[in-house]
Design a protein around this motif. Structure first.
Motif, mmCIF file in Angstrom:
data_model
loop_
_atom_site.group_PDB
_atom_site.id
_atom_site.type_symbol
_atom_site.label_atom_id
_atom_site.label_comp_id
_atom_site.label_asym_id
_atom_site.label_seq_id
_atom_site.Cartn_x
_atom_site.Cartn_y
_atom_site.Cartn_z
ATOM 1 N N ASP A 177 14.028 -16.364 15.900
ATOM 2 C CA ASP A 177 13.554 -16.168 14.385
ATOM 3 C C ASP A 177 12.790 -17.674 13.894
ATOM 4 O O ASP A 177 12.189 -17.454 12.867
ATOM 5 N N SER A 178 13.529 -18.655 14.575
ATOM 6 C CA SER A 178 12.985 -19.823 13.836
ATOM 7 C C SER A 178 11.738 -20.416 14.440
ATOM 8 O O SER A 178 10.933 -21.419 14.102
ATOM 9 N N ALA A 179 11.097 -19.597 15.468
ATOM 10 C CA ALA A 179 9.794 -19.919 16.164
ATOM 11 C C ALA A 179 8.551 -19.149 15.503
ATOM 12 O O ALA A 179 8.720 -17.878 15.363
ATOM 13 N N ILE A 180 7.622 -19.762 15.122
ATOM 14 C CA ILE A 180 6.310 -19.258 14.737
ATOM 15 C C ILE A 180 5.145 -19.550 15.440
ATOM 16 O O ILE A 180 4.765 -20.590 15.539
ATOM 17 N N ALA A 181 4.659 -18.425 16.257
ATOM 18 C CA ALA A 181 3.765 -18.753 17.275
ATOM 19 C C ALA A 181 2.263 -18.771 16.742
ATOM 20 O O ALA A 181 1.817 -18.508 15.662
ATOM 21 N N GLY A 182 1.723 -19.751 17.497
ATOM 22 C CA GLY A 182 0.140 -19.831 17.185
ATOM 23 C C GLY A 182 -0.130 -20.634 15.981
ATOM 24 O O GLY A 182 -1.117 -20.422 15.314
ATOM 25 N N LEU A 183 0.787 -21.684 15.505
ATOM 26 C CA LEU A 183 0.506 -22.454 14.279
ATOM 27 C C LEU A 183 -0.686 -23.291 14.465
ATOM 28 O O LEU A 183 -0.582 -23.998 15.367
ATOM 29 N N PRO A 184 -1.621 -23.270 13.406
ATOM 30 C CA PRO A 184 -2.574 -24.302 13.775
ATOM 31 C C PRO A 184 -1.986 -25.846 13.487
ATOM 32 O O PRO A 184 -1.390 -25.909 12.518
ATOM 33 N N LYS A 185 -2.386 -26.833 14.393
ATOM 34 C CA LYS A 185 -1.915 -28.215 14.138
ATOM 35 C C LYS A 185 -2.673 -28.877 13.175
ATOM 36 O O LYS A 185 -1.766 -29.871 12.648
ATOM 37 N N ASP A 186 -3.755 -28.456 12.490
ATOM 38 C CA ASP A 186 -4.332 -29.268 11.339
ATOM 39 C C ASP A 186 -3.981 -28.629 10.146
ATOM 40 O O ASP A 186 -4.662 -29.049 9.094
ATOM 41 N N LYS A 187 -3.028 -27.850 10.063
ATOM 42 C CA LYS A 187 -2.500 -27.102 8.735
ATOM 43 C C LYS A 187 -1.006 -27.404 8.704
ATOM 44 O O LYS A 187 -0.349 -27.345 9.430
ATOM 45 N N VAL A 188 -0.503 -26.830 7.340
ATOM 46 C CA VAL A 188 0.860 -27.170 6.821
ATOM 47 C C VAL A 188 1.176 -25.781 6.869
ATOM 48 O O VAL A 188 0.687 -25.124 6.088
ATOM 49 N N THR A 189 2.307 -25.250 7.544
ATOM 50 C CA THR A 189 2.633 -23.655 7.330
ATOM 51 C C THR A 189 4.198 -23.661 6.856
ATOM 52 O O THR A 189 4.825 -24.162 7.753
ATOM 53 N N ILE A 190 4.400 -23.050 5.783
ATOM 54 C CA ILE A 190 5.879 -23.241 5.146
ATOM 55 C C ILE A 190 6.254 -21.745 5.218
ATOM 56 O O ILE A 190 5.662 -20.728 4.676
ATOM 57 N N LYS A 191 7.268 -21.307 5.714
ATOM 58 C CA LYS A 191 8.201 -19.995 5.403
ATOM 59 C C LYS A 191 9.408 -20.035 4.765
ATOM 60 O O LYS A 191 10.285 -21.016 5.225
ATOM 61 N N VAL A 192 9.661 -19.352 3.811
ATOM 62 C CA VAL A 192 10.740 -19.455 2.932
ATOM 63 C C VAL A 192 11.280 -18.165 2.883
ATOM 64 O O VAL A 192 10.808 -17.156 2.559
ATOM 65 N N THR A 193 12.859 -18.154 3.264
ATOM 66 C CA THR A 193 13.356 -16.887 3.231
ATOM 67 C C THR A 193 14.635 -16.863 2.320
ATOM 68 O O THR A 193 15.394 -18.049 2.478
ATOM 69 N N ALA A 194 14.860 -15.947 1.412
ATOM 70 C CA ALA A 194 16.212 -16.256 0.680
ATOM 71 C C ALA A 194 17.257 -15.467 1.431
ATOM 72 O O ALA A 194 17.468 -14.205 1.422
ATOM 73 N N ARG A 195 18.046 -16.255 2.341
ATOM 74 C CA ARG A 195 18.762 -15.679 3.196
ATOM 75 C C ARG A 195 20.097 -15.194 2.693
ATOM 76 O O ARG A 195 20.681 -14.164 2.910
ATOM 77 N N ASP A 196 20.658 -16.049 1.823
ATOM 78 C CA ASP A 196 21.948 -15.749 1.514
ATOM 79 C C ASP A 196 22.224 -15.439 -0.069
ATOM 80 O O ASP A 196 23.248 -15.376 -0.555
#
Length: 271
Positions: A177-196
């Protein structure tokens, strides 16, 4: 200004105290909003003691703390006064047992390849023996000692049975679940999940453009990408699961706290 030294009946309201402190500090609502990331309409509403737009008491406490610090007030007495006027803090919810929250998946039983191999070998040996016996019968019987040496000897037939597949099947590992494939290295990618639980989030790109501003319900996720920077404000940060450039950020914050974070393309080490 001091809040705790006055009698309870003479104390100004929470919103009035914040407003008066802001005026004494010669700060505008826009300046307070910029420094705390609390929206301008929400600052006006809190100064008028209207907390209905905060999204709940948890977020209201977080906004009160942020605004109090911005106008140089001690947030503790103001939060206590808010709790007194709004029925106090809620009782803590007991944590669910570990094995109810995270169920263990039963391990899949692998096929017994050893038994299959033994069965295949026995079948091959039996087939070869049967072939030899049949050829001996066709040639006049099995030769014995002292018999005709010119008798035709049985010729073993080539084994036409395909060898048993002894290779073990390879199973592809399930993606984490923590892997995000194919992320561009010249950008910042953030994933926010309301887990609890639910969380109020606000996200802006490097140009100050508002990407998201609202309530994230439990189980929902949002993903943001920018070439330079993403600025986040997380309410009730303790319930949030955060990934930055494919890596999970540990210890985002405590439940009920408001956290302000910024990330760039070079921030995997921040996660």
């Amino acid at each position: 200004m001091s809040i705790g030294n006055s009698p309870a009946d003479d104390r100004p309201s929470v919103g009035r105290a914040i407003q008066q402190a802001r005026i004494d500090a010669r700060l505008t609502v826009e300046e307070v909003s910029s420094s705390t990331r609390v929206r301008i309409p929400l600052v006006h509403a809190i100064e008028q003691d209207d907390f209905s737009r905060c999204g709940g008491d948890v977020y209201a406490r977080g906004h009160i703390r942020a605004l109090a610090r911005a106008v140089r007030l001690d947030p503790g007495p103001l939060v206590d006064q808010f709790d007194t006027e709004h029925g106090g803090r809620p009782e803590p919810t007991p944590a669910a047992p570990l094995f109810e929250a995270e169920r263990i998946r039963p391990e899949r039983r692998r096929p017994n390849w050893t038994a299959a191999m033994v069965a295949a070998i026995v079948a091959v040996i039996g087939f070869v023996g049967f072939t030899l016996f049949s050829d001996g019968q066709k040639g006049g019987g099995i030769p014995v000692a002292g018999g005709d040496t010119n008798a035709e000897k049985p010729t073993p037939q080539p084994n036409t049975t395909a060898p048993a597949d002894q290779s073990r099947p390879t199973t592809e590992p399930e993606p984490s679940d923590s892997a995000i494939a194919g992320l561009p290295k010249d950008k910042v990618t953030i994933k926010v999940t309301a887990r609890d639980g639910q969380s109020w989030i606000s996200a802006k790109d490097s140009n100050g453009k508002l990407l998201e501003d609202g309530l994230l319900k439990q189980g929902d996720s949002k993903t943001f990408t920018d070439k330079e920077r993403i600025d986040l404000v997380l309410g009730n940060a303790g319930v949030v699961q955060l990934y930055v450039n494919g890596k999970e950020v540990k210890q985002v914050g405590d439940k009920g706290s408001v956290e302000r974070l910024s990330y760039t393309p070079g921030d995997p080490q921040a996660g």
